[in-house]
Write a protein that holds these residues in place. Sequence first.
Motif, PDB file in Angstrom:
ATOM      1  N   LYS A   1      48.401  28.205 -83.269  1.00 47.52           N
ATOM      2  CA  LYS A   1      49.406  27.294 -83.794  1.00 47.52           C
ATOM      3  C   LYS A   1      49.463  26.012 -82.969  1.00 47.52           C
ATOM      4  O   LYS A   1      49.532  24.911 -83.502  1.00 47.52           O
ATOM      5  N   LYS A   2      49.396  26.190 -81.649  1.00 42.06           N
ATOM      6  CA  LYS A   2      49.450  25.018 -80.782  1.00 42.06           C
ATOM      7  C   LYS A   2      48.248  24.106 -81.044  1.00 42.06           C
ATOM      8  O   LYS A   2      48.363  22.882 -81.017  1.00 42.06           O
TER       9      LYS A   2
ATOM     10  N   ALA B   1      52.403  22.098 -88.894  1.00 44.23           N
ATOM     11  CA  ALA B   1      51.349  23.037 -88.509  1.00 44.23           C
ATOM     12  C   ALA B   1      51.493  24.344 -89.289  1.00 44.23           C
ATOM     13  O   ALA B   1      50.506  24.913 -89.757  1.00 44.23           O
ATOM     14  N   GLU B   2      52.727  24.791 -89.436  1.00 42.10           N
ATOM     15  CA  GLU B   2      52.938  26.040 -90.176  1.00 42.10           C
ATOM     16  C   GLU B   2      52.479  25.898 -91.622  1.00 42.10           C
ATOM     17  O   GLU B   2      51.830  26.785 -92.181  1.00 42.10           O
TER      18      GLU B   2
ATOM     19  N   LEU C   1      48.755  25.969 -91.656  1.00 43.60           N
ATOM     20  CA  LEU C   1      48.251  27.310 -91.384  1.00 43.60           C
ATOM     21  C   LEU C   1      48.391  28.195 -92.615  1.00 43.60           C
ATOM     22  O   LEU C   1      47.517  29.013 -92.915  1.00 43.60           O
TER      23      LEU C   1
ATOM     24  N   GLU D   1      55.489  21.028 -85.611  1.00 45.54           N
ATOM     25  CA  GLU D   1      55.377  22.479 -85.752  1.00 45.54           C
ATOM     26  C   GLU D   1      55.513  22.899 -87.217  1.00 45.54           C
ATOM     27  O   GLU D   1      54.781  23.760 -87.702  1.00 45.54           O
TER      28      GLU D   1
ATOM     29  N   GLU E   1      48.607  32.971 -85.952  1.00 44.16           N
ATOM     30  CA  GLU E   1      49.004  31.770 -85.227  1.00 44.16           C
ATOM     31  C   GLU E   1      49.225  32.012 -83.742  1.00 44.16           C
ATOM     32  O   GLU E   1      49.181  31.091 -82.942  1.00 44.16           O
ATOM     33  N   ASP E   2      49.453  33.256 -83.344  1.00 50.38           N
ATOM     34  CA  ASP E   2      49.691  33.533 -81.933  1.00 50.38           C
ATOM     35  C   ASP E   2      48.441  33.913 -81.152  1.00 50.38           C
ATOM     36  O   ASP E   2      48.485  34.043 -79.943  1.00 50.38           O
TER      37      ASP E   2
ATOM     38  N   ARG F   1      48.036  31.811 -90.964  1.00 49.40           N
ATOM     39  CA  ARG F   1      49.406  31.933 -90.462  1.00 49.40           C
ATOM     40  C   ARG F   1      49.610  33.221 -89.672  1.00 49.40           C
ATOM     41  O   ARG F   1      50.259  33.218 -88.622  1.00 49.40           O
TER      42      ARG F   1
END
Lengths: 241, 344, 308
Positions: free
Chosen positions: A94-95, A115-116, A119, A112, A128-129, A125
């Motif tokens: 995500k970053k 970005a979501e 994604l 952010e 994302e982590d 999505r």
Amino acid sequence: MLEVNDVSKWFGGNAVLRNIGFTIDKGEVVGLIGPNGAGKTTLFNVIAGFYRTKTGFVKFNNKDTTRLNPETICALGLCRTFQIAKPFGNIPVKKNVVIGALSREKSLRKAENKAEEVLDFVGLREKEDLLGKNLTTADRKKLEIARGLATSPKLFLLDEVMAGLNPNELQAMMQLIRNMVDSGITLFVIEHIMAVIMKLSHRVIVLNYGEMIAEGEPAEISRDPNCIKAYLGEEYLVAHG
Amino acid sequence: MKQLIDTLQSKQAIVLLIVFLTLAIAPLFIKNDFYLDGFILIFLWGAFASAWNILSGYAGMVSLCHNAFFGIGAYTSTLLFLHYGLTPWLGMFVGGLLAACVGLALGVVCFRLRSHYFALATLAFGEVSHIVAMTWRSLTEGAEGLALPIQPSLYNVSFSGKLPYVYMGLFLFLALIAVSYAIEHSRLGYYLTAFRENEDAARALGVKTGRVRLLAMAISSFASAIIGTFYAQYFVYIDPSSVIRIQISIQVALFAIVGGLGTVLGPAIGAIIFIPITILLRAKLGTTLPGLHMVIYGAILILVLLYMPKGIYGTLKQRGFKIFEKPRKNLAPLRSEIEVSSRQ
Amino acid sequence: MDLSLFIQLLISGILIGGIYALASIGLTLIFGVMKIVNFAHGEFLMVAMYVTFWLFHYFGLDPYLSILVVMPLLFIIGIVTYQVFIRKTIGASVLTQIFVTLGLSMVIQNLVLLFWSADFRTVSLSYASTPIVFGPYASLNIEEILVNPPRLIAFVLAISLSLVFYLFLKYSYTGKVIRATSQDRSAALLMGINIEKFYRLTFAIGILLVGIAGALMMPIYTVHPFVGFDFVLVLFVVVVLGGMGSIVGAMIGGIFIGIVEIFSSFLIGPDSKQAIYFLVFIAVLVIRPSGLFGLKGEEELEHIETID
């Protein structure tokens, strides 16, 4: 939208690009094909500002971008992906995308959100982590695209985003590209897989040894004797052998 | 702001708050100068390591010349005070600005240099600054060093007890942590990370890497110089070997690396761990085993880099100990590759 | 400056430079092949000097003969160092590589300090204490030129060993593989070369070379635990000047820096000679970071992407 005029590029004594000239109109999907070493990625590097040329010029939306650096060109709305995906490996997916989004958005929070959205659009999505370096090839390619999309490009240069994908992934990627086209982004695509490029593009440009040997609709290109020669000579055997 | 409030509600933040309160209140009850000195050193080196971390941790540009910035700060404020009677309160900002200018100049000169080459250039610059401090006797008194007169007053930034220094140190320490936090949670921090991870990709995404690097350089060198002034005020004596030796750069790097590179708290934690070890070893061993603490430092540095490259705080963070991040909602287990692609 | 003095200084500079050349070849080789800057290189030099010193001290072994002990010993030390520390840093971040080797340098320096104290130690050779006199050459208007035998011996041995090594790289199979690996890691891998093995070998050879230089230097310089750090800075200058990875560059750079050092310490004073070559260093890094013989663009982190 994009005008490339008489661009040449030398490395040492070798001409990698010779007098390349073409235009791309808004809303088009243009394919760039050619055997290995034809100069495709070099051409991308020139257009995106990573390489400078001494001859000719590149204009994007009627603005001369020949001497501009990549970050400025990106701000104008021209973004590229890299053939060998270059994720920011030690930070979450995500970053990665937020960094792209920050080029347009004023605040981190807006970036952010953007970005979501992106994604979701590319289907990353759920991941994302994950750290960038822990992604599979297919996901890395998606991340390349996601980051680029986050900069809201008007013209998006895709460098072999399908290489190394399995048939399922390939289908998904083609759908993703169609979705991008539907959302109004002009695409300039390097691709090795002929079936894909012929299906996707409105127009195809063929490079061989740094020279443009043909340009036209996919159907014309596949009948063009020069191209057949260039491909049958080397690539055909590779692709079918 | 909302993010900050969210953050503060997390459990770990309470732990953090308790730690800070302890740090803030404990010195009041400690009457032993030996321990107070320990606190001051932790704050000083913790702050300095955080300053180094901004450039080398977040932006990934290995600097071996932070001794130069530190020394510029220490010498500038001291010389301004000795010759012109300028209060170090102002002198430290002059030193900070000077160091920032030097840092920027170095950044501009080395703008083409990447990775190893940048590190080597900074190494050379760090050494040159040491040589200059040693040989420019008319200005620096060379190896004899400069002593500040002990005349306690607020104007002189000189105090009779240790307590004021403890709080000055604490302020710097917290300030650098706050700056790191602010950087990490801002555009600048994102851009520095992008630059560190892959410059080409960063530029393709519109990150003005040249500008971002210089900014990190300026902030980092400015802060280092301010801390240099603090060092001079506390020790009232500076010479090239105490404030401008290349080993100083290596030492702050060590703290930051062991604590956690590119993290808000890592460098501070590094100092909190290492300073007491150093003091203990010095007290226990004295001069009987010279160099032992350096052997231990070196070994820890290597071990951490090879087996725990994220450092202590970085590793804790990875294991879910998050202070500066909102507690995350549990994500559903990742769906398999095929499901993800067929969803489209 | 009259001609005699000029020649005297020039010769002294060249003689010192020869040793710098030999010592820095290992550094440049390791960088060229493995892309690692070995900040602990000076410590291996220091260790070799100590080995030479102790062999002389306890067994009366001539420093030039002790090369025969130093070579295998340092080679083994090189192998072990590679296996234990360096191997894990291949492909890691530059920061990791720099600080692992810096940490190694700290450990070695201070272990030596612990065991052998900070005393300055020297080896003086009875047979080589009187300077050799060349000249005077009245016809050329040149007065006597004095040359210290240890320096001359060191120079001759250093240069011949460098040449031997250069020929080894150029003509032996192993040498060719090392060069191939330094030019293109992935291509070498594709050719079925066991990269790991050649990295280990390269590293050990690099350490061996600096070890020989250490033995040659022992009759000239004093040794103490921190001598390595002083020298490694000079070696960095030499290597960057010559172009990181270039053997010929290191040889020419070594001699150039030797000359710069002697002239600047004569003209400006010994204190500032370091400042001079560091300024040379920074100037080279700024103007032509790839050095005189290096590949252009090497200094700029990973070249975008090669041609397609």
